[in-house]
Design a protein around this motif. Structure first.
Motif, mmCIF file in Angstrom:
data_model
loop_
_atom_site.group_PDB
_atom_site.id
_atom_site.type_symbol
_atom_site.label_atom_id
_atom_site.label_comp_id
_atom_site.label_asym_id
_atom_site.label_seq_id
_atom_site.Cartn_x
_atom_site.Cartn_y
_atom_site.Cartn_z
ATOM 1 N N ILE A 1 -7.869 -0.192 -0.967
ATOM 2 C CA ILE A 1 -7.379 0.141 -2.306
ATOM 3 C C ILE A 1 -6.994 1.613 -2.375
ATOM 4 C CG2 ILE A 1 -8.076 0.432 -4.719
ATOM 5 C CD1 ILE A 1 -9.639 -2.145 -4.495
ATOM 6 N N PHE A 2 -7.859 2.471 -1.850
ATOM 7 C CA PHE A 2 -7.568 3.911 -1.860
ATOM 8 C C PHE A 2 -6.323 4.214 -1.033
ATOM 9 C CE2 PHE A 2 -7.890 8.003 0.349
ATOM 10 C CZ PHE A 2 -7.909 8.876 -0.732
ATOM 11 N N GLY A 3 -6.248 3.601 0.162
ATOM 12 C CA GLY A 3 -5.088 3.844 1.019
ATOM 13 C C GLY A 3 -3.799 3.366 0.378
ATOM 14 N N SER A 4 -3.834 2.211 -0.289
ATOM 15 C CA SER A 4 -2.640 1.666 -0.942
ATOM 16 C C SER A 4 -2.202 2.535 -2.110
ATOM 17 C CB SER A 4 -2.921 0.243 -1.433
ATOM 18 O OG SER A 4 -3.357 -0.574 -0.388
ATOM 19 N N SER A 5 -3.169 2.975 -2.926
ATOM 20 C CA SER A 5 -2.853 3.832 -4.073
ATOM 21 C C SER A 5 -2.236 5.148 -3.609
ATOM 22 C CB SER A 5 -4.124 4.106 -4.892
ATOM 23 O OG SER A 5 -4.696 2.897 -5.355
ATOM 24 N N PHE A 6 -2.782 5.689 -2.543
ATOM 25 C CA PHE A 6 -2.248 6.939 -1.998
ATOM 26 C C PHE A 6 -0.825 6.745 -1.493
ATOM 27 C CE2 PHE A 6 -1.525 9.602 1.780
ATOM 28 C CZ PHE A 6 -1.583 10.861 1.189
ATOM 29 N N MET A 7 -0.584 5.604 -0.804
ATOM 30 C CA MET A 7 0.740 5.340 -0.266
ATOM 31 C C MET A 7 1.779 5.168 -1.378
ATOM 32 S SD MET A 7 0.832 5.515 2.991
ATOM 33 C CE MET A 7 2.475 4.837 3.150
ATOM 34 N N ILE A 8 1.394 4.544 -2.504
ATOM 35 C CA ILE A 8 2.329 4.376 -3.623
ATOM 36 C C ILE A 8 2.755 5.737 -4.169
ATOM 37 C CG2 ILE A 8 2.497 3.621 -6.034
ATOM 38 C CD1 ILE A 8 0.966 1.140 -5.304
ATOM 39 N N ARG A 9 1.784 6.639 -4.331
ATOM 40 C CA ARG A 9 2.113 7.986 -4.819
ATOM 41 C C ARG A 9 3.000 8.722 -3.818
ATOM 42 N NH1 ARG A 9 -3.431 7.826 -6.285
ATOM 43 N NH2 ARG A 9 -3.987 9.130 -4.497
ATOM 44 N N LEU A 10 2.719 8.530 -2.539
ATOM 45 C CA LEU A 10 3.509 9.199 -1.508
ATOM 46 C C LEU A 10 4.930 8.658 -1.475
ATOM 47 C CD1 LEU A 10 3.118 11.337 0.701
ATOM 48 C CD2 LEU A 10 2.608 9.484 2.302
ATOM 49 N N MET A 11 5.082 7.334 -1.662
ATOM 50 C CA MET A 11 6.411 6.726 -1.667
ATOM 51 C C MET A 11 7.238 7.186 -2.856
ATOM 52 S SD MET A 11 5.454 2.810 -0.527
ATOM 53 C CE MET A 11 4.813 2.473 1.121
ATOM 54 N N ALA A 12 6.579 7.446 -3.977
ATOM 55 C CA ALA A 12 7.298 7.918 -5.162
ATOM 56 C C ALA A 12 7.866 9.308 -4.923
ATOM 57 C CB ALA A 12 6.364 7.927 -6.371
ATOM 58 N N ARG A 13 7.167 10.111 -4.141
ATOM 59 C CA ARG A 13 7.624 11.479 -3.868
ATOM 60 C C ARG A 13 8.586 11.534 -2.693
ATOM 61 N NH1 ARG A 13 2.439 15.590 -4.568
ATOM 62 N NH2 ARG A 13 1.898 14.991 -6.721
ATOM 63 N N LEU A 14 8.333 10.686 -1.694
ATOM 64 C CA LEU A 14 9.152 10.693 -0.480
ATOM 65 C C LEU A 14 9.693 9.290 -0.227
ATOM 66 C CD1 LEU A 14 6.738 12.789 1.774
ATOM 67 C CD2 LEU A 14 8.800 13.621 0.651
ATOM 68 N N PRO A 15 10.874 8.946 -0.765
ATOM 69 C CA PRO A 15 11.447 7.603 -0.606
ATOM 70 C C PRO A 15 11.602 7.173 0.854
ATOM 71 C CG PRO A 15 12.641 8.845 -2.270
ATOM 72 C CD PRO A 15 11.704 9.816 -1.609
ATOM 73 N N MET A 16 11.738 8.122 1.767
ATOM 74 C CA MET A 16 11.884 7.776 3.177
ATOM 75 C C MET A 16 10.658 7.042 3.709
ATOM 76 S SD MET A 16 13.567 7.596 5.930
ATOM 77 C CE MET A 16 15.025 8.478 5.402
ATOM 78 N N ILE A 17 9.493 7.256 3.054
ATOM 79 C CA ILE A 17 8.271 6.574 3.477
ATOM 80 C C ILE A 17 8.432 5.060 3.337
ATOM 81 C CG2 ILE A 17 5.807 6.289 2.998
ATOM 82 C CD1 ILE A 17 6.437 8.939 4.236
ATOM 83 N N VAL A 18 9.223 4.629 2.351
ATOM 84 C CA VAL A 18 9.464 3.198 2.151
ATOM 85 C C VAL A 18 10.158 2.612 3.379
ATOM 86 C CG1 VAL A 18 10.647 1.475 0.742
ATOM 87 C CG2 VAL A 18 9.581 3.445 -0.355
#
Length: 231
Positions: A154-171
């Motif tokens: 859950i923590f890892g997923s929540s962190f990844m969502i925030r990271l994807m919002a800032r860095l679209p390339m992560i998607v």
């Protein structure tokens, strides 16, 4: 030995540590899938998708652990599973393209949970072998160890969502990771064992081709969609 008595043994706690540690190491790609599936939802539903998706995935893993060793011996099962992962990667990348359109659309909660479950089912087939070995047939240990991994995912997923919002390339990188695992799953099928043994390079080439396929086709879809969204 009863469940209460087993809690008092060093072997139980060592096994519990091993299961939690295995899940920390192996749940990185699962957290990426959950984040990709949940990121298109309205903010109020993202936490629900992460919680229910992670919880249901853990229940699925418990059941899967009981039969995983047998399933991995079935020819063509991992080929089908790998192809499913490639399709999921393409769909998640297509959602990114839709989000970039002039009129963004939100995903569906049940659809996101379904995607999480299917992807976790395929990606966990070989992972649960390690978990089952650590549990050594102790169901209490298995359930407790997997349950403790829920907060980590859950923590890892929540962190990844925030990271994807800032860095679209992560998607794109996340979709590529799913493609990588898809290619790895396909080449690990028992039907391809002799081929993979004869050509060891395939163990690296198949995952790379899987990642390239997802990213390449996904970007081709994006390119084709641009005239329509720009009209």
């Amino acid at each position: 030995m009863s469940a209460v008595e087993s809690l008092q043994t060093a072997a139980f706690w060592i096994g519990l540590f091993e299961i939690v540690w295995i899940n920390i190491i192996l749940s990185g790609d699962n957290a990426v899938v959950i984040a990709l599936a949940a990121r298109t939802l309205p903010a109020a539903q993202q936490k629900k998708a992460i919680f229910w998706g992670s919880g249901a995935a853990v229940v699925l893993r418990v059941a899967l652990t009981m039969v995983a060793a047998k399933l991995l011996t079935l020819a063509y099962l991992q080929i089908v599973g790998g192809c499913l992962l490639l399709w999921i990667g393409l769909q998640l990348l297509r959602e990114e393209d839709e989000d970039d359109a002039a009129t963004p659309t939100h995903g569906n909660l049940l659809g996101a949970i379904r995607t999480i479950l299917v992807a976790d089912l395929v990606m966990s087939l070989d992972n649960v072998i390690g978990v089952a070995a650590a549990a050594q047939g102790n169901l209490v240990l298995l359930v407790l160890g997997l349950a403790l991994s829920i907060p980590l995912v859950i923590f890892g997923s929540s962190f990844m969502i925030r990271l994807m919002a800032r860095l679209p390339m992560i998607v794109v990188l996340g979709a590529g990771l799913i493609g990588w695992v898809g290619g790895e799953t396909i080449i690990s099928d028992t039907a391809l064992h002799d081929v993979a043994l004869a050509v060891p390079l395939l163990h690296y080439l198949a995952p790379a081709l899987g990642a390239a396929f997802v990213v390449g086709v996904g970007k081709l879809w994006q390119h084709k969609a641009q005239p329509a969204t720009g009209a």
